[in-house]
Design an enzyme around this catalytic site. Structure first.
Site, PDB file in Angstrom:
ATOM      1  N   GLU A   1     -22.012 -46.847  24.048  1.00  0.00           N
ATOM      2  CA  GLU A   1     -22.332 -46.556  25.402  1.00  0.00           C
ATOM      3  C   GLU A   1     -23.323 -47.103  25.538  1.00  0.00           C
ATOM      4  OE1 GLU A   1     -22.358 -42.277  25.190  1.00  0.00           O
ATOM      5  OE2 GLU A   1     -20.348 -42.865  24.192  1.00  0.00           O
TER       6      GLU A   1
ATOM      7  N   ASP B   1     -31.699 -36.746  32.631  1.00  0.00           N
ATOM      8  CA  ASP B   1     -32.183 -37.285  30.951  1.00  0.00           C
ATOM      9  C   ASP B   1     -33.294 -36.398  30.729  1.00  0.00           C
ATOM     10  OD1 ASP B   1     -30.024 -38.730  30.071  1.00  0.00           O
ATOM     11  OD2 ASP B   1     -30.316 -40.120  31.675  1.00  0.00           O
TER      12      ASP B   1
END
Lengths: 256, 394
Positions: A46, A57
């Protein structure tokens, strides 16, 4: 073997996927890292495209995104770097990032570019099911780009079934409801949830992410799922000046 | 039905929606499912109205500013949200949301804040209800707004410095969303403006709609007509404007004017005039108009007024702008500061610099005798004394 077949084949298991942010630590490290990861034994990748406001995140990936943006990474730049992706890398590659950057690039343009360079799919955490179905599904299909959905411990069974129907590659199972990079203990509760998902007998394979950081968490996750994704722990490796030489031992440390 | 005609999925025309990662879905869905029902409960309305009256001090006066009116040649009414407890309209929303959080069984409250006004309003209602309160505030804003940080701490809130990105409001919002992701069960996020995923823009607009509800009543008493010719409000995220416009939306003859912050000027590179500089995009869970680079990276806005210093606007504002129902204009730092001083001298009211932006637009309007104008005086200027002192050298 066609790149996507690893998700369908019964023989493949214990797949290791690695996330890293394009443009980090250097603007032009994207392909070199991908090649190294493949040769070290990663099963799919990814590649993150950075965004200024990555709400899902934690600090490690936030930092890598900030550095990547400072280095000048954009989607346009990334697709240029990936132009010869398939002459260097044969394992499946997914792009991961936030919706606003895709929207500005143009959703159709994005799908077209993915197809052109041989990217297999996209993970866009803040593009929800409803908007995907209503506005973008046809475009993704037209260019053969798989959109990967996330499932959390709080996702209802009904919603998981729906996600399974919309998916054509794998389902990204979050080990817990959290931002990336938490040191999670894959405890009894998480295992119960993995088992529950496994027992649902979905048509798409499961890949577990968030909180997978070492050999032990990887082993545990892959007893329930076809694969597992390591992100923050790997991005931390890239912060080392000598990162190109550390990649192989990191991957081997997980897989063997 | 909301006066903004939001649909079931939270869209105002093409704007709005809930662009959130799956990790936020259970929280947001719970709110979507329950907010209308809870807000319509009799016990909710009773407690909400009682607190607005006895705790906030509502209704806030509608004041005919005679000397200001004489200067501009129109009847200028100020809706005095500055007289609310904690000094701004922000408390209308936090009172509503704390009651909502209580009824959802939440034990912990989080909020984002820029200048600290919404943080203070949130810490206030948490003290009132005895709930744990964590406020995210950009590290740079913490340094700039020490008195508000102290207020929050006195009321028992924990103030957490947002150290990511540009370390201001946008990043504080990111941190609050991350906290919510990591605390999915027991926490309610009190967003301070008409931004965020559906249902927040609708929810916050409804709680702020008390501003225009009272205004209509008060105007009828004072002028015999519930409808003014113009309604003006400043827009950062847009919560006071959303509340000030709410009950006038369907009265097409009422002209709605939203005033954004141009900072040093629209073309200066230091501005927060979102409709002038932005384009369609997604930030903090909703699709709206957004200041951003060509590549879709959100840019840092600038305004002398910390409360207008946000790179987006609420989705209902994006729609009012695009559909033409509202007129979106902008005012520079200098124009706003002068307007703030003018109101102080003519009426003895020191406005928040945010509200000064709305006042400044009067200079650019021409009136045809006897027209009625309502301006939302969204906050008081106590918090801005430092800025006024520096600017004018008092």
């Amino acid at each position: 073997m066609h790149t996507q077949d690893i998700f369908k084949s019964d023989n493949s298991k214990g797949l290791l996927s690695i996330y890293y942010t394009a443009g980090y630590p250097n603007l032009d490290s994207t392909i070199a890292i991908a090649k190294k990861l493949e040769s070290a034994g990663a099963d799919f990748l990814e590649i993150g495209f950075p965004y200024s406001d990555p709400i899902a995140d934690g600090p490690v990936i936030q930092h890598s995104s900030e550095v990547a943006l400072r280095n000048g990474m954009t989607l346009q730049c990334l697709f240029q770097q990936l132009q010869d992706l398939r002459s260097h890398v044969s394992i499946p590659v997914f792009l991961m990032g936030y919706f606003n950057t895709v929207l500005q690039y143009g959703v159709e343009n994005f799908c077209k570019s993915c197809q052109a360079v041989g990217v297999n799919g996209a993970i866009i955490p803040d593009l929800p099911i409803y908007e995907y179905e209503e506005l973008y599904q046809d475009t993704f299909k037209q260019y053969g780009i798989n959109n990967i959905f996330l499932v959390t411990p709080q996702t209802s069974e009904e919603r998981i079934r729906k996600i399974d129907n919309l998916s054509h590659s794998f389902i990204y199972l979050l080990s817990s409801n959290a931002t990336t990079g938490k040191n999670l203990e894959v405890g009894a509760q998480a295992e119960q949830y993995f088992q529950r998902l496994k027992d649902m007998d979905l048509k798409n394979p499961l890949v577990i992410g968030f909180g997978i950081s070492d050999r032990e968490t990887f082993r545990k996750a892959t007893t329930y799922a076809k694969g597992a994704i390591i992100g923050s722990a790997f991005v931390r490796v890239l912060s080392d000046d000598d990162y190109m030489n550390k990649i192989e031992s990191f991957i081997k440390g997980i897989k063997t | 039905m909301s006066k903004y005609h939001v649909n079931k999925k939270g869209y105002y025309g093409p704007f709005g929606g809930a662009y959130i990662p799956e990790m936020l879905y259970p929280n947001v869905e719970e709110l979507q499912q329950k907010y209308m029902e809870i807000m319509q409960e009799e016990s909710f309305q009773q407690e909400f109205q009682e607190l607005l009256k006895d705790y906030v001090g509502r209704p806030s006066p509608l004041y005919l500013a005679k000397r200001l009116s004489a200067r501009y040649g129109a009847n200028i009414f100020l809706k005095r949200e500055d007289l609310n407890h904690t000094g701004a309209h922000k408390i209308n929303n936090t009172i509503g949301q704390i009651l909502l959080a209580e009824r959802l069984g939440k034990k912990r409250i989080i909020a984002e804040t820029g200048a600290g006004q919404h943080g203070v309003a949130t810490a206030t209602v948490c003290a009132l209800k005895g709930l744990e309160c964590v406020v995210y505030m950009g590290e740079i804003d913490i340094q700039r707004q020490a008195p508000n940080v102290a207020r929050m701490k006195m009321m028992g809130a924990t103030v957490v410095a947002a150290q990511s990105g540009s370390k201001t409001l946008k990043d504080a919002t990111n941190e609050a969303l991350r906290d919510w992701i990591n605390n999915p069960i027991d926490t309610h996020y009190i967003i301070g403006s008409v931004v965020g995923p559906h249902p927040y823009p609708d929810l916050v607009a409804r709680f702020q709609s008390i501003i225009s509800e009272e205004t209509k009543r008060q105007l009828t008493e004072k002028t015999g007509n519930s409808l003014p010719d113009y309604v003006l409000a400043c827009v950062g995220g847009g919560s006071n404007a959303a509340g000030m416009f709410y009950h006038f939306l369907e009265d097409e003859q009422v002209k709605l004017i939203a005033v954004e912050a141009a900072g040093h000027g629209i073309k200066s590179g230091e501005s927060a005039a979102t409709t002038a500089l932005g384009k369609e995009g997604v930030l903090h869970g909703s699709r709206s108009i957004l200041m951003q680079t060509e590549d879709g990276q959100v840019t840092e806005p600038y305004s002398i007024s910390a409360g207008l210093d946000y790179p987006g606007i609420g989705p209902q504002h994006a729609w009012l702008y695009k559909s033409g129902r509202g007129k979106y204009v902008s005012i520079t730092d200098d124009e706003a500061m002068q307007a703030g001083l003018l109101l102080t001298k003519l009426e003895g009211i020191i406005p928040a610099i945010e509200s000064s932006h709305a006042l400044a637009y009067l200079e650019k309007m021409t009136f045809q005798g006897n027209e009625n104008v309502v301006i939302c005086l969204s906050g008081r200027g106590d918090k801005d004394l430092d800025n006024y002192m520096k600017y004018f050298g008092f």
